[in-house]
Motif scaffolding. Structure first.
Motif, mmCIF file in Angstrom:
data_model
loop_
_atom_site.group_PDB
_atom_site.id
_atom_site.type_symbol
_atom_site.label_atom_id
_atom_site.label_comp_id
_atom_site.label_asym_id
_atom_site.label_seq_id
_atom_site.Cartn_x
_atom_site.Cartn_y
_atom_site.Cartn_z
ATOM 1 N N TYR A 404 -3.581 -42.107 11.667
ATOM 2 C CA TYR A 404 -4.355 -42.774 10.632
ATOM 3 C C TYR A 404 -3.576 -42.830 9.323
ATOM 4 C CZ TYR A 404 -8.354 -41.759 13.710
ATOM 5 O OH TYR A 404 -9.212 -41.675 14.770
ATOM 6 N N SER A 405 -3.675 -43.963 8.624
ATOM 7 C CA SER A 405 -3.184 -44.033 7.254
ATOM 8 C C SER A 405 -4.251 -43.594 6.269
ATOM 9 C CB SER A 405 -2.725 -45.454 6.920
ATOM 10 O OG SER A 405 -3.779 -46.370 7.091
ATOM 11 N N ALA A 406 -5.505 -43.598 6.702
ATOM 12 C CA ALA A 406 -6.614 -43.104 5.888
ATOM 13 C C ALA A 406 -7.831 -42.935 6.774
ATOM 14 C CB ALA A 406 -6.932 -44.055 4.739
ATOM 15 N N GLU A 407 -8.691 -42.009 6.387
ATOM 16 C CA GLU A 407 -9.995 -41.828 7.031
ATOM 17 C C GLU A 407 -11.066 -41.958 5.965
ATOM 18 O OE1 GLU A 407 -10.170 -38.103 9.216
ATOM 19 O OE2 GLU A 407 -7.994 -38.147 9.448
ATOM 20 N N THR A 408 -12.129 -42.670 6.265
ATOM 21 C CA THR A 408 -13.215 -42.855 5.310
ATOM 22 C C THR A 408 -14.555 -42.537 5.963
ATOM 23 O OG1 THR A 408 -13.367 -45.200 5.894
ATOM 24 C CG2 THR A 408 -12.024 -44.631 3.970
ATOM 25 N N ILE A 409 -15.451 -41.987 5.165
ATOM 26 C CA ILE A 409 -16.847 -41.797 5.591
ATOM 27 C C ILE A 409 -17.734 -42.260 4.443
ATOM 28 C CG2 ILE A 409 -18.615 -40.202 6.426
ATOM 29 C CD1 ILE A 409 -16.395 -38.325 7.311
ATOM 30 N N TYR A 410 -18.514 -43.294 4.690
ATOM 31 C CA TYR A 410 -19.381 -43.879 3.666
ATOM 32 C C TYR A 410 -20.825 -43.420 3.875
ATOM 33 C CZ TYR A 410 -15.404 -46.999 3.033
ATOM 34 O OH TYR A 410 -14.153 -47.505 2.798
ATOM 35 N N ASP A 411 -21.440 -42.932 2.808
ATOM 36 C CA ASP A 411 -22.833 -42.493 2.843
ATOM 37 C C ASP A 411 -23.717 -43.633 2.342
ATOM 38 O OD1 ASP A 411 -25.360 -41.254 2.219
ATOM 39 O OD2 ASP A 411 -24.338 -39.309 2.292
ATOM 40 N N LEU A 412 -24.521 -44.182 3.246
ATOM 41 C CA LEU A 412 -25.374 -45.323 2.902
ATOM 42 C C LEU A 412 -26.564 -44.922 2.040
ATOM 43 C CD1 LEU A 412 -25.388 -47.067 6.398
ATOM 44 C CD2 LEU A 412 -24.191 -47.866 4.345
ATOM 45 N N VAL A 413 -26.853 -43.622 1.967
ATOM 46 C CA VAL A 413 -28.010 -43.142 1.220
ATOM 47 C C VAL A 413 -27.657 -42.867 -0.233
ATOM 48 C CG1 VAL A 413 -29.774 -41.343 1.041
ATOM 49 C CG2 VAL A 413 -29.083 -42.193 3.299
ATOM 50 N N ASN A 414 -26.612 -42.080 -0.471
ATOM 51 C CA ASN A 414 -26.305 -41.702 -1.858
ATOM 52 C C ASN A 414 -25.244 -42.577 -2.513
ATOM 53 O OD1 ASN A 414 -23.799 -40.767 -0.924
ATOM 54 N ND2 ASN A 414 -24.412 -38.611 -0.915
ATOM 55 N N GLY A 415 -24.665 -43.523 -1.763
ATOM 56 C CA GLY A 415 -23.701 -44.438 -2.353
ATOM 57 C C GLY A 415 -22.335 -43.836 -2.605
ATOM 58 N N ARG A 416 -22.099 -42.658 -2.041
ATOM 59 C CA ARG A 416 -20.801 -42.008 -2.215
ATOM 60 C C ARG A 416 -19.992 -42.104 -0.918
ATOM 61 N NH1 ARG A 416 -21.002 -36.181 -4.471
ATOM 62 N NH2 ARG A 416 -18.791 -36.733 -4.773
ATOM 63 N N TYR A 417 -18.745 -41.643 -0.973
ATOM 64 C CA TYR A 417 -17.924 -41.619 0.237
ATOM 65 C C TYR A 417 -16.784 -40.640 0.063
ATOM 66 C CZ TYR A 417 -14.447 -44.743 -2.063
ATOM 67 O OH TYR A 417 -13.508 -45.304 -2.885
ATOM 68 N N ILE A 418 -16.093 -40.384 1.133
ATOM 69 C CA ILE A 418 -14.883 -39.581 1.110
ATOM 70 C C ILE A 418 -13.765 -40.389 1.750
ATOM 71 C CG2 ILE A 418 -15.532 -38.418 3.274
ATOM 72 C CD1 ILE A 418 -13.990 -35.959 2.290
ATOM 73 N N VAL A 419 -12.610 -40.341 1.142
ATOM 74 C CA VAL A 419 -11.413 -40.935 1.738
ATOM 75 C C VAL A 419 -10.351 -39.846 1.756
ATOM 76 C CG1 VAL A 419 -10.702 -41.887 -0.508
ATOM 77 C CG2 VAL A 419 -9.666 -42.745 1.617
ATOM 78 N N SER A 420 -9.672 -39.695 2.865
ATOM 79 C CA SER A 420 -8.681 -38.639 2.998
ATOM 80 C C SER A 420 -7.455 -39.166 3.735
ATOM 81 C CB SER A 420 -9.263 -37.433 3.744
ATOM 82 O OG SER A 420 -9.723 -37.817 5.031
ATOM 83 N N GLY A 421 -6.356 -38.428 3.621
ATOM 84 C CA GLY A 421 -5.130 -38.789 4.308
ATOM 85 C C GLY A 421 -4.227 -39.737 3.546
ATOM 86 N N LEU A 422 -4.546 -40.056 2.290
ATOM 87 C CA LEU A 422 -3.731 -40.985 1.512
ATOM 88 C C LEU A 422 -2.425 -40.324 1.091
ATOM 89 C CD1 LEU A 422 -6.515 -42.468 -0.816
ATOM 90 C CD2 LEU A 422 -5.534 -43.520 1.240
ATOM 91 N N ILE A 423 -1.330 -41.066 1.137
ATOM 92 C CA ILE A 423 -0.019 -40.501 0.788
ATOM 93 C C ILE A 423 0.585 -41.153 -0.446
ATOM 94 C CG2 ILE A 423 0.446 -39.967 3.221
ATOM 95 C CD1 ILE A 423 2.558 -42.298 3.083
ATOM 96 N N ASN A 424 -0.138 -42.009 -1.140
ATOM 97 C CA ASN A 424 0.454 -42.862 -2.180
ATOM 98 C C ASN A 424 1.063 -42.078 -3.337
ATOM 99 O OD1 ASN A 424 -2.267 -44.007 -1.012
ATOM 100 N ND2 ASN A 424 -0.839 -45.732 -1.209
#
Length: 451
Positions: A404-424
């Protein structure tokens, strides 16, 4: 182009290591005919995927994947598809015409963020490519591997992908968990958990992996993770010695706490325990999109379909970009995402009676060429869609590792998310890393925490 300090080898030691189904449903007799042809034959790839193109040609035939000679990280090869433009872009206004090739979570993301969230669809490329030694092991595994303890473990296979011709949902889960990622890797990556407004504090993680895949000693992998920034979180170090059959022997995990300056066991690092520095946006078993024991769910193999999934996401690896360019309110910046039409296996995991987890159901989609999970829809106890996870796949071609170049998990309830694995904004990957078991012990954890 800016380059991180990456030293990548062009080879890895393994340490000894049917006609497309266009609608959901059970495998047909055609699949059985294809299986009889054998792995690597005219019908199936060495991984057990359908070699042929889709009937309409939108999904190409597999021709061996992206070649090792198409650039490398040491020289900074960049994006092999940089000149391509989207074939079309799916939006909140036109998604209905593409809905048959979408997951429920993708549709809900378009509805929740109609002005900013889009799905750019590009020409499909089947880039997955593995070392011949891996293909040889998988062919051998196809003749011997078997589930044990009701699917909680696997026996009689060597290191990688025990079920290249999967017949059950839990077999696909095991294929994802045991997929080839080299002997090991070292990387520095960024994690972010933005507020609904888009404000975030980047977390820097230093991670080391050693992949084992030995059912005899009941070991799957070793994992060491250190938080190095921001200062308020730095000094926390996690060690995991992952067992294969976690009903037989639970995951072994320890945490070094910088404030207490001691190592302690961490049984909470499993199932729906909180993920490291995730601010409540990820469970422990959602790292790598899914990891850990499959025992709390009944896994139903629904069938195969063609679906738009994040694929060949090289733009997310562009070190000319910063994390600020990618992390936006509600979701990552769609200007740098890429989706392609691929065949996927759909598996539905339903929480067993008497078991506990915050997710009552997980609907997973596995890429047929890698068995890597591309998308998961997570449902709560009232059967409401809650969180939407994506694994943005890329082929590290010079080392023949899809990951993976990135993993994301979007929360449809609270409008937040997590993104991980970024190397920029980090050192990125070091594929020259040579893992040693002595680095993955509680004593080593204590030393790492003290540095």
């Amino acid at each position: 182009m800016k380059h991180s300090n990456r030293n990548l080898s062009k080879s890895f030691s393994l340490n000894g290591l049917a006609t497309a189904l266009l609608t959901m449903g059970l495998l047909t007799s055609t699949s059985a005919v294809m299986a009889a042809e054998g792995l690597g034959g005219n019908q199936l790839t060495p991984m057990g995927a359908e070699r042929a193109a889709s009937a309409d040609g939108k999904i190409p035939a597999w021709d061996g994947g992206l070649k090792q000679t198409v650039g490398n990280w040491k020289d900074g090869y960049g994006n092999p598809f940089a000149n391509e433009k989207p074939l079309f872009v799916i939006t909140a206004k036109n998604y209905q015409q593409y809905a048959n090739n979408m997951a429920a979570g993708q549709i809900e993301m378009l509805k929740k963020y109609p002005d900013t969230y889009t799905i750019p669809v590009y020409k499909s490329h089947r880039t997955a490519n593995y070392p011949q030694a891996v293909y040889d092991l998988i062919k051998k595994n196809s003749q011997t591997a078997k589930l044990v303890d009701g699917g909680n473990g696997v026996e009689d296979f060597t290191q990688v992908t025990p079920f290249p011709q999967p017949k059950t949902g839990v077999e696909l889960v095991w294929n994802h968990s045991t997929r080839y990622r080299g002997a090991g890797a070292e990387r520095e990556v960024t994690l972010a958990t933005p507020q609904a407004s888009g404000n975030f504090t980047a977390v820097t993680l230093s991670e080391e992996f050693m992949f084992i895949g030995d059912p005899v000693e009941n070991s799957l992998f070793y994992f060491l993770q250190s938080v190095t920034a921001p200062a308020r979180l730095s000094g926390t170090v996690l060690l995991v010695q992952e067992t294969m059959n976690q009903v037989k022997e639970p995951r072994r995990a320890w945490i070094y706490n910088a404030g207490q300056r001691r190592v302690r066991r961490a049984p909470q690092v499993a199932y729906d325990g909180p993920g490291t520095a995730a601010d409540g946006q990820r469970t422990s078993d959602a790292l790598d999109v899914f990891n850990g024991a499959p025992d709390r769910y009944e896994w139903k193999l629904v069938g195969k379909k063609e679906m738009y999934i994040p694929y060949n996401a090289y733009k997310l690896l562009d070190t000319n970009l910063s994390v600020d360019d990618l992390v936006k309110a509600g979701h990552i910046n769609p200007d740098y995402t890429r989706y392609e039409l691929h065949r996927v296996w759909q598996v539905e995991g339903t929480l067993k009676e008497g078991q506990r987890h915050i997710y009552a159901k997980r609907v997973m989609y596995f890429d047929e060429d890698t068995y890597q999970i591309a998308h998961v829809d997570h449902y709560d106890g009232r059967d409401n869609l809650w969180r939407v996870a994506e694994g943005h796949t890329v082929q590290f071609q010079d080392v023949q590792v899809p990951w993976y170049s990135a993993e994301t998990i979007y929360d449809l309830v609270n409008g937040r998310y997590i993104v991980s694995g970024l190397i920029n904004d980090t050192r990125g990957y070091n594929w020259d890393y040579k893992p040693q078991r002595s680095s993955f012990t509680p004593a080593a954890l204590n030393r790492a925490g003290g540095r």
